[in-house]
Design an enzyme around this catalytic site. Sequence first.
Site, PDB file in Angstrom:
ATOM      1  N   GLU A  17      11.995   2.431   0.297  1.00  0.00           N
ATOM      2  CA  GLU A  17      12.629   3.916   1.606  1.00  0.00           C
ATOM      3  C   GLU A  17      13.742   3.224   1.885  1.00  0.00           C
ATOM      4  O   GLU A  17      15.114   4.388   1.901  1.00  0.00           O
ATOM      5  CB  GLU A  17      11.805   4.053   2.409  1.00  0.00           C
ATOM      6  CG  GLU A  17      12.080   5.637   3.854  1.00  0.00           C
ATOM      7  CD  GLU A  17      11.292   5.692   4.606  1.00  0.00           C
ATOM      8  OE1 GLU A  17      11.197   5.997   5.303  1.00  0.00           O
ATOM      9  OE2 GLU A  17       9.730   4.021   4.240  1.00  0.00           O
ATOM     10  N   ARG A  35      -0.798  -9.527  -1.405  1.00  0.00           N
ATOM     11  CA  ARG A  35      -2.774  -8.696  -1.290  1.00  0.00           C
ATOM     12  C   ARG A  35      -3.371  -8.677  -2.499  1.00  0.00           C
ATOM     13  O   ARG A  35      -4.710  -8.905  -2.574  1.00  0.00           O
ATOM     14  CB  ARG A  35      -2.787  -7.582  -0.129  1.00  0.00           C
ATOM     15  CG  ARG A  35      -2.795  -8.219   1.196  1.00  0.00           C
ATOM     16  CD  ARG A  35      -3.410  -6.857   2.366  1.00  0.00           C
ATOM     17  NE  ARG A  35      -2.362  -6.185   2.168  1.00  0.00           N
ATOM     18  CZ  ARG A  35      -2.405  -4.759   3.116  1.00  0.00           C
ATOM     19  NH1 ARG A  35      -2.644  -5.219   3.913  1.00  0.00           N
ATOM     20  NH2 ARG A  35      -1.354  -3.717   2.459  1.00  0.00           N
TER      21      ARG A  35
END
Length: 179
Positions: free
Chosen positions: A100, A63
């Site tokens: 993560e 994006r």
Amino acid sequence: MSDLTTTLLSGIRDVPDYPKPGVLFKDITPLLADPVAFTALTDALAELAVRHGATKIVGLEARGFILAAPAAVRAGLGFVPVRKAGKLPGATLAQSYDLEYGSAEIEVHAEDLGPGDKVLVVDDVLATGGTAEAALRLIRRAGAETAGVAVLMELGFLPGRERLEPLLNGAPLDALLTV
């Protein structure tokens, strides 16, 4: 609240429980579909690039591309994509970073950045800062200077800003919105 803030916020839709339960996703596609809001966003990012003396704008996949490319055109600067590993042909510089659960790697064409370049990094959202941190390390390794980081939206409850500040060497981190 400024006119820009109002315009940008009006184009961001909250999507609960996406992509997983408990996450409130900030969808910017309505903002992109609104020519007035998208133009205001593009102008604001271009103005930051000029103000910070950038010579090129880097957009982070994916994006960030949507925001950085028109801002670069508006500012009269070059656009350099930072891609996921394996997406660019030719010689690249790569930088891995931790996620993560696991790790990822981004790349830039080796010849697209170098000494004399002053680079503004643009992305849609600053969350934990992992991708932006890797981009800043790539810019440094290429021999270029960081003009700053500019994002549409900073998730202020996450530690992205704190993670990036040591790598900015005094360059600004601009968030048009903080949520």
